[in-house]
Design an enzyme around this catalytic site. Structure first.
Site, mmCIF file in Angstrom:
data_model
loop_
_atom_site.group_PDB
_atom_site.id
_atom_site.type_symbol
_atom_site.label_atom_id
_atom_site.label_comp_id
_atom_site.label_asym_id
_atom_site.label_seq_id
_atom_site.Cartn_x
_atom_site.Cartn_y
_atom_site.Cartn_z
ATOM 1 N N ASN A 384 0.832 -1.194 0.000
ATOM 2 C CA ASN A 384 0.000 0.000 0.000
ATOM 3 C C ASN A 384 0.870 1.248 0.000
ATOM 4 O O ASN A 384 0.927 1.976 -0.994
ATOM 5 C CB ASN A 384 -0.920 -0.018 1.227
ATOM 6 C CG ASN A 384 -1.930 1.107 1.196
ATOM 7 O OD1 ASN A 384 -1.921 1.944 0.302
ATOM 8 N ND2 ASN A 384 -2.805 1.148 2.181
ATOM 9 N N ASP A 385 1.599 1.474 1.083
ATOM 10 C CA ASP A 385 2.364 2.713 1.212
ATOM 11 C C ASP A 385 3.368 2.920 0.081
ATOM 12 O O ASP A 385 3.569 4.034 -0.372
ATOM 13 C CB ASP A 385 3.104 2.728 2.558
ATOM 14 C CG ASP A 385 2.133 2.682 3.732
ATOM 15 O OD1 ASP A 385 0.997 3.148 3.558
ATOM 16 O OD2 ASP A 385 2.515 2.168 4.793
ATOM 17 N N VAL A 386 3.973 1.821 -0.390
ATOM 18 C CA VAL A 386 5.043 1.976 -1.391
ATOM 19 C C VAL A 386 4.514 2.342 -2.775
ATOM 20 O O VAL A 386 5.298 2.650 -3.674
ATOM 21 C CB VAL A 386 5.922 0.705 -1.499
ATOM 22 C CG1 VAL A 386 6.634 0.441 -0.177
ATOM 23 C CG2 VAL A 386 5.124 -0.502 -1.932
ATOM 24 N N ALA A 425 1.781 2.495 7.607
ATOM 25 C CA ALA A 425 1.990 3.881 7.998
ATOM 26 C C ALA A 425 0.671 4.586 8.301
ATOM 27 O O ALA A 425 0.656 5.723 8.735
ATOM 28 C CB ALA A 425 2.753 4.631 6.908
#
Lengths: 459, 102
Positions: A384-386, A425
């Site tokens: 997700n975050d990346v 995050a």
């Protein structure tokens, strides 16, 4: 036993130092890396054997018992750990190393020390203690014992400042008086600072902290080398301190962060962290695994972007099998890997290597970012975050500035996700609402298994 | 230890540390960190040095504890690194239909 004379012992240290350097250097090639690690271990054995054979040693039975007990714990832990839990194990090993350095320094202090030696001992006690508890808090965060979110309370910054001053004052008192109680107090302060230092570091930054604490333990070991007048400890500790620092900086750069920003950023960030948590009611396009199989049918260039969710679901083997199957039908499949995918830099590569994905199919972020425009389909599994464009578009976001995989440049993007909850995050992902994005919800492993069955059935 | 020798060794080791690590690709960063972690486990040598000279109970207990902790660090560090590297090293010999897409 005093079988070897001092010059033979010192030669042993030299050989060990060379082997350590070769061990680190050898890791630049995956083919030679395993041999390099063995060289490192051989170096350690040579150094310890040289010392033991060159000196009269008291308490031999106790020492042997402690070594056997330590090995009895370490070997099974290292053998059995799941690759997904590797980062916390490394953190734990790092912590006990720091603790050992601090204890060695305290013991050395009981023999008395002049101002110079006392200062080095104070440094080692403090850094070693900090590394011990800092690593254990990191372990707790990664293991899920402690929340992975940044833990901040009012006055934390002030408290840390006061404690740091107290540490300096205690160190000075310790060096001047030579009183062991001050050394114990300094160790205590180091332990507390280690906890307070890591608690406010949240989520995605934890991997960098492991590396930083690794460098700290290296410095503590170098300090031990100085106080024991042992060149090998000095060289090995300094090597690790220096390489750990470089590694920390290069990882921080990979995330678009500065090291100081990571360590002290939480204090500033804390106030507004609740702000962007508003849940969205916008529609997302959900698809079934069978739909995804059909999309894959029509795609000749596919990039798989794996995230930690893939590893948690133990789905990396299924993903590897899917890639292998698609490749065997002529599709061009690679894994696009963000430097901090997983819980430790390079962690995802380890997991995929475990699933027998060829090293050549693991493509680094900078390379794969140039390929998305000509990619038919991106399969984002448990990440997700990346891939979150908030890193580019919203300056208020905690991940703002982190380089991401630009998956939105591809023709189609499919997310396999457990839920629409934000990632590690804790940030909303705008990409889910993009028209060319669809989402297959469910456990990554179950979804991948169905997907694989559907792809195979379509032959 | 002579201060000049000490500073010389330290400075050279710093440069060497920078040099050696900056060539490692990010793909191998996890094993690299783990290897560095194992190497600082050489504090075991320091722990054995102080334990081998201890005459009183308190230093003996503390230093034997240090030996125990350092052993976990060094043995665990090398074993776990080996486990990771086996997986990378196994790749090329791994036969099968899969020929790399290049």
């Amino acid at each position: 036993m005093k079988i070897l004379n001092e010059s033979v012992v010192l030669t042993g240290y030299l050989v060990a130092a060379i082997l350590f350097i070769l061990a680190l250097k050898g890791l630049s090639s995956p083919r030679k890396a395993r041999r390099a690690n063995r060289l490192g271990a051989t170096g350690a054995v040579i150094a310890i054997a040289a010392y033991v054979l060159g000196h009269d040693i008291r308490n031999g039975a106790w020492i042997a018992l402690a070594v056997v007990a330590g090995a009895a714990i370490a070997v099974p832990a290292a053998r059995r750990v799941h690759m997904t839990q590797m980062p916390q194990l490394v953190a734990a090993f790092n912590g006990v190393g720091g603790g050992a350095a601090a204890l060695v320094a305290v013991v050395e202090f009981t023999h008395g020390a002049d101002a110079w030696a006392g200062s080095v001992i104070a440094f080692t006690v403090f850094i070693g203690g900090l590394s011990l508890t800092g690593s254990f808090i990191t372990f707790g965060k990664l293991q899920g014992i402690i929340t992975s979110r940044a833990v901040v309370f009012p006055g934390l910054g002030v408290l840390l400042g006061v404690l740091t001053l107290a540490a300096i004052a205690t160190a000075v008192a310790m060096v001047i008086t030579g009183n062991l109680l001050y050394a114990a107090a300094l160790l205590g302060i180091g332990l507390v600072i280690g906890v307070l230092f890591v608690l406010p570091i949240g989520g995605a930054d934890v991997p960098i902290v492991i590396s930083l604490l690794n460098a700290f333990t290296g410095l503590a070991v170098a300090g031990s080398g100085v106080m024991l007048s042992n060149v090998l400890l000095l060289i090995a500790g300094t090597l690790v301190g220096a390489s750990g620092t470089i590694l920390t900086i290069s990882m921080a750069t990979a995330m678009g962060r500065s090291v100081t920003g990571i360590v002290f950023g939480a204090f500033r960030r804390a106030r507004k962290s609740g702000a962007d948590a508003g849940t969205e009611d916008r529609p997302v396009r959900t698809v079934t695994p069978e739909d995804v199989a059909i999309l894959l049918e029509y795609s000749s260039r596919i990039v798989i972007v794996p995230g930690y969710g893939l590893a948690v679901a133990q789905a990396h083997h299924a993903a590897a099998e899917l890639a292998e199957h698609l490749t065997s039908r002529g599709a061009d499949v690679v894994f696009g890997i963000h430097p901090v995918a997983g819980r430790m830099p390079g962690h995802m590569n380890v997991l995929l290597a475990e699933a027998n994905v060829p090293y050549e199919s693991l493509v680094e972020m900078d390379v794969v970012n140039g390929q998305f425009k000509s990619t038919d389909l991106v399969l984002v599994i448990g990440a997700n975050d990346v891939v979150n464009p908030a890193a580019k578009s919203s300056p208020g976001s905690p991940i703002y500035g982190m380089p991401i995989l630009n998956v939105s440049e591809a023709n189609q993007v499919v997310f396999l996700k457990r839920s629409l909850n934000p990632g590690f995050a804790g940030i909303e992902n705008e990409l889910f609402y993009d028209p060319k994005v669809s989402i297959a919800l469910g456990d990554a492993k179950a979804t991948l298994t169905q997907l694989l069955a559907a792809v195979k059935a379509a032959v | 230890m002579d201060v000049f020798a000490l500073v010389t060794i330290t400075v050279l080791a710093v440069f060497l540390g920078f040099e050696v690590v900056s060539k490692v690709s990010s793909t191998l960063h996890t094993p690299l960190m783990s290897e560095a972690n194992a190497i600082h486990g050489i504090i075991l040598l320091g722990a054995i040095m102080v334990a081998g000279q201890a005459t009183e109970p308190l230093p003996l207990v503390l230093s034997v504890l240090a030996v125990f902790l350092a052993t976990i660090n060094i043995v665990g560090g090398f074993v776990v690194t080996d486990r990771m590297l086996v997986m990378f090293a196994a790749k090329p010999s791994r036969a099968g239909k899969k020929e790399v897409s290049k």
